[in-house]
Design a protein around this motif. Structure first.
Motif, PDB file in Angstrom:
ATOM      1  N   TRP B 351       0.836  -1.206   0.000  1.00 32.48           N
ATOM      2  CA  TRP B 351       0.000   0.000   0.000  1.00 32.48           C
ATOM      3  C   TRP B 351       0.868   1.252   0.000  1.00 32.48           C
ATOM      4  O   TRP B 351       0.531   2.249  -0.629  1.00 32.48           O
ATOM      5  CB  TRP B 351      -1.022  -0.003   1.136  1.00 32.48           C
ATOM      6  CG  TRP B 351      -0.523   0.220   2.547  1.00 32.48           C
ATOM      7  CD1 TRP B 351      -0.260  -0.744   3.463  1.00 32.48           C
ATOM      8  CD2 TRP B 351      -0.236   1.469   3.194  1.00 32.48           C
ATOM      9  NE1 TRP B 351       0.185  -0.183   4.637  1.00 32.48           N
ATOM     10  CE2 TRP B 351       0.207   1.167   4.502  1.00 32.48           C
ATOM     11  CE3 TRP B 351      -0.304   2.808   2.799  1.00 32.48           C
ATOM     12  CZ2 TRP B 351       0.582   2.150   5.424  1.00 32.48           C
ATOM     13  CZ3 TRP B 351       0.066   3.779   3.719  1.00 32.48           C
ATOM     14  CH2 TRP B 351       0.510   3.460   5.019  1.00 32.48           C
ATOM     15  N   ALA B 354       1.987   1.722  -3.442  1.00 36.22           N
ATOM     16  CA  ALA B 354       0.901   2.063  -4.350  1.00 36.22           C
ATOM     17  C   ALA B 354       0.630   3.560  -4.367  1.00 36.22           C
ATOM     18  O   ALA B 354       0.262   4.118  -5.396  1.00 36.22           O
ATOM     19  CB  ALA B 354      -0.361   1.288  -3.960  1.00 36.22           C
ATOM     20  N   ALA B 379      -4.773   0.083  -2.689  1.00 31.42           N
ATOM     21  CA  ALA B 379      -3.873  -1.036  -2.976  1.00 31.42           C
ATOM     22  C   ALA B 379      -4.674  -2.302  -3.243  1.00 31.42           C
ATOM     23  O   ALA B 379      -4.399  -3.053  -4.189  1.00 31.42           O
ATOM     24  CB  ALA B 379      -2.907  -1.245  -1.814  1.00 31.42           C
TER      25      ALA B 379
END
Lengths: 314, 513
Positions: B351, B354, B379
């Motif tokens: 994440w 991302a 994500a």
């Protein structure tokens, strides 16, 4: 103003340079040996302190001066073994392990010292190494006093530097060590055991550090006090970088630092009345930082320095 | 097999935790043979070869070299038995010379002096015999990747290797270097050496190997003679299902999204007087041997560096200063050339990776604090939409395979409407399955109206994906040719810098933009 240059013309200055350089040479070579196989050894300051103490104590208890040096080497090697166990198979942070050893070895030296020698108003002394008389050479005018009026460990330091240079660059063992410091996986793929090489080099390097410390109590001075190392170990760590991990240049670097130091000592007596002496004390360090900044830019750091080696992992 | 094999791997099984990396694999190798071990990433090829070389101890099975069983887990024993391994990540010391690298470990450590003179003569002899010329006194770090690989091979031959194992030898090479390498390998086989090379590239196993063993999911699933098989069959064997690379549909180009007029950038790998125009809904392919200015071009198009001369026009506005953030906000998506160095931060979670490019966007941060919930949601969406296998928002990204990491990078760029996609070597190092899905995504982006600047060394890829193609040579760009009219020969000439000749071959191939 001429006095500033007259200092260089005194044989005493050059004799002092060699004397001041000796512990630095041993220490720098020891640190260099560890780093060449990829392990930073910040235990140096403590190991040198312990070497100074145990060397002195051995002689104080009636041992021979050489036995004192040997004891310092032995205990240095033991601290090296500890550092090797922590950093090689355990793969701990080399910084933390090294600083831990410095703290441990420094306090242990004071503890052992206090156990052996009860508090006294002035520290007890021993009979240190005497300058070695070399037939003919020691009698030369100027040069005799300047270069050939040293104690045996000083000559030993220079010999060790040359020997280490030979081993590193001319023997299969040295190549195995350098390979281990650059790429331990590569070394292993060619049948070299990187773990064994690292252990050996750290132990030997730490023994040299111990000897370097012992020089202070057995030759330069004649007594031990816990604060006597005064950061010499850290200077050695910097000198390794300055020397680009090369023993020959380590020798030169140590001599250069010693020259700054010996010079500032004499400078204090010449113009010390007008300028606070603390300023002069800074000179060697400032010049070292300047030299380091110039030299270290081109330095080729061993590529695996500070990287723990684990088999099968990349 | 007629003669007795020089190398025999019998029933090798190796387990790592829950995964079965090798499941009862048997492979044998004849003298003078070139064997390819084909399989996707994670099929167990490298594990098998590491067992052979003694890096790993197998859970079951044996390795026989010339009839004698090797003790497991002892690289030294493998070396002594005549096995040499060329690792994918070279095991060289970059600060040492070629000679020193080769000599390490070859002499007794108790010798008081290295016999460099004899070593030099021997190295000379070996390199002459096999046509592997390298300066023995050069510092390895100063050599090109191709030369470093030569040193790696020389190292094995110096140790009298009669069986040579190469792990993904072409992963780091340019096409030309790869061809040169395979010529050398064929020559070695003629001189009686036996070779195994690991690969996931179909065309190279067909071109260079005598025999191909296909590994899938840790098992040896098939064995074919190179002469009796095809790309299609191998692809299917390797992936376990039919894989088809997506096909390009006709383009419907819109407005120009990025245009370069006489753009220059100094530096040894810079650009000189480059012209191109990329329109929305089309793909412009830039082919060339790597190191000819591709990196500069990709950096320029993603706002990392600023051009020094000429005009660069992005979405109709001249680019003033380089600003990655301004480019991203304007709608530029980027697939960096080296995903591990520039695309992702390995030890950070999925994440975090991302949202890294859009950390300032109000979607993900407010008052200087990251909205973790939104980031994790984002994500998770990418993982689902782009089929990032093995991905979970809180997993560290380095645990993903190359293909899945690339899908995540694509996902974070294409999730929102991207108007320009700069894709530099998007499938480098990926296996067939992953390549097909990356290609699909790139074509999707184009269909949705993005302009795609595709920079690649892979001719097949460029021909499949691009509408128009330009070659990059020493920082200069050729005029564009239409992909429909391009063939491998013409592109080869263009990549060599002979684009006038290539244009001639193409006839009407060059058209004005």
């Amino acid at each position: 103003m001429m006095e500033l240059f007259d200092i260089f013309a005194s044989a005493g200055l050059w004799a002092a340079v060699l004397r001041i350089a000796t512990p630095l040479i041993f220490g720098t070579l020891g640190a260099l040996l560890c780093e060449r196989v990829g392990v930073l050894n910040l235990g140096i300051e403590g190991i040198m302190t312990f070497g100074a103490m145990i060397g002195w104590l051995t002689v104080y208890q009636g041992g021979d001066l050489w036995l004192g040096l040997l004891a310092a080497a032995f205990f240095g090697a033991m601290f090296g073994l500890l550092h090797a166990v922590l950093t090689v198979p355990f793969g701990l942070s080399q910084h933390v392990a090294g600083l831990g050893i410095t703290l441990f070895a420094s306090s242990l030296s004071y503890y052992v010292f206090r156990l052996a020698v009860p508090v006294a108003s002035s520290p007890p002394t021993i009979e240190p190494f005497r300058p070695l008389q070399i037939p003919f050479l020691s009698d030369l005018p100027f040069l005799g006093t300047a270069l050939f009026n040293q104690t045996a460990p000083t000559y030993l330091a220079i010999a060790v530097a040359l020997a280490l240079s030979y081993v590193l660059f001319r023997t299969p063992l040295g190549l195995a060590m350098r390979m281990t410091g650059e790429n331990p996986h590569g070394a292993e793929a060619q049948g070299v055991n990187p773990v064994a090489v690292r252990f050996g080099a750290i132990i030997a390097g730490s023994a040299l550090m111990g000897v370097g410390g012992a020089f202070l109590t057995l030759s330069a001075f004649n007594s031990f006090f816990p604060t006597m190392m005064q950061g010499r170990g850290w200077v050695c760590i910097a000198l390794v970088v300055f020397a680009s991990w090369n023993p020959g240049r380590a020798l030169l670097g140590a001599l250069l630092f010693a020259l700054f130091d010996a010079y500032q000592l004499r400078l204090q007596t010449v113009i010390g009345k007008t300028v606070p002496y603390q300023l002069f004390l800074m000179i060697p360090y400032i010049l070292s930082i300047a030299a380091l900044a110039v030299m270290a830019r081109r330095a080729r750091v061993p590529q695996a320095l500070m990287q723990p080696y684990r088999r099968g992992e990349r | 097999m007629t003669a007795s094999p020089v190398l025999d791997l019998r029933n090798i099984t190796k387990r790592f935790g829950d995964t079965l990396a090798n499941d009862d694999v048997s492979v044998s190798l004849a003298k003078g043979e070139v064997l390819a071990l084909l399989g996707e990433n994670g099929a167990g090829k490298t594990t098998l070869m590491s067992i052979l070389f003694g890096h790993y101890t197998p859970d079951a099975g044996t390795v026989h070299v010339e009839g004698r069983e090797l003790p497991p887990g002892k690289p030294r024993a493998a070396i002594r038995a005549g096995v040499g391994m060329v690792h994918q990540h070279f095991s060289l010391a970059t600060n040492l010379t070629v000679l020193e690298n080769v000599m390490t470990g070859t002499e007794s450590l108790l010798r008081l002096r290295s016999d460099t003179r004899a070593a030099r003569a021997r190295l000379d002899d070996v390199s002459q015999r096999f046509g592997l010329v390298v300066d023995p006194d050069a510092r390895v770090g100063d050599l090109s990747v191709g030369e470093q690989q030569r040193v790696e091979i020389l190292k094995a031959l110096y140790n009298d290797a009669r069986i040579l194992i190469l792990d993904e030898p072409t992963a780091v090479l340019t096409n030309i270097e790869a061809e040169k390498l395979f010529r050398i390998l064929r020559d070695m086989a003629r001189q009686g050496l036996s070779l195994i090379f690991i690969s996931h590239k179909l065309h190279e196993v067909l071109a260079a190997a005598d025999r191909i063993v296909v590994l899938r999911g840790g098992k040896a699933v098939a064995e074919r003679r190179a002469a009796d098989t095809s790309k299609e069959e191998l692809a299917e064997l390797m992936v376990g299902r039919r894989v088809e690379r997506p096909r390009r549909e006709a383009a419907t180009p819109g407005e120009t999204v990025l245009e370069a007029r006489n753009v220059s950038l100094s530096g040894s790998k810079g650009l000189s007087h480059v012209n191109f125009a990329l329109r929305a809904g089309e793909t412009l392919g830039i082919i060339g041997v790597s190191g000819n200015g591709q990196t500069a071009l990709a950096h320029l198009a993603s706002g990392l560096v600023r051009h020094e001369e000429g005009d660069l026009i992005l979405f109709g506005n001249p680019v003033g200063k380089a600003s990655v953030r301004a480019f991203i906000e304007a709608g530029v998506g980027r697939i960096p050339e080296d995903r591990n160095a520039e695309g992702a931060v390995g030890d950070m979670t999925i994440w975090e990776n991302a949202i890294l490019e859009r950390i300032w966007s109000p979607t993900f941060s407010r008052h200087g604090l990251i909205d973790r919930a939104a980031a994790r949601r984002f994500a998770a969406e990418i993982i689902k939409a782009f089929d990032v296998r093995g991905g979970a928002p809180d997993k560290r990204i380095r645990l993903l395979s190359g293909g899945n990491m690339q899908k995540l990078i694509l996902g974070r760029n294409l999730h929102e409407q991207t108007k320009l996609l700069v894709a530099a070597q998007p499938t480098r190092g990926l296996d067939e399955g992953a390549i097909a899905s990356v290609h699909t995504r790139i074509l999707d982006a184009r269909k949705k109206g993005a302009g795609v600047l595709l920079i690649s060394e892979d001719l097949d890829e460029v021909i499949q994906l691009a509408d128009r193609i330009q070659a990059i040579v020493k920082g200069r760009l050729s005029p564009p040719v239409a992909a429909d009219q391009a063939d491998a020969r013409m592109l080869g000439l263009m990549m060599a810098g002979d684009w006038d000749k290539a244009g001639h071959v193409a006839g009407r191939g060059t058209h004005e933009i």
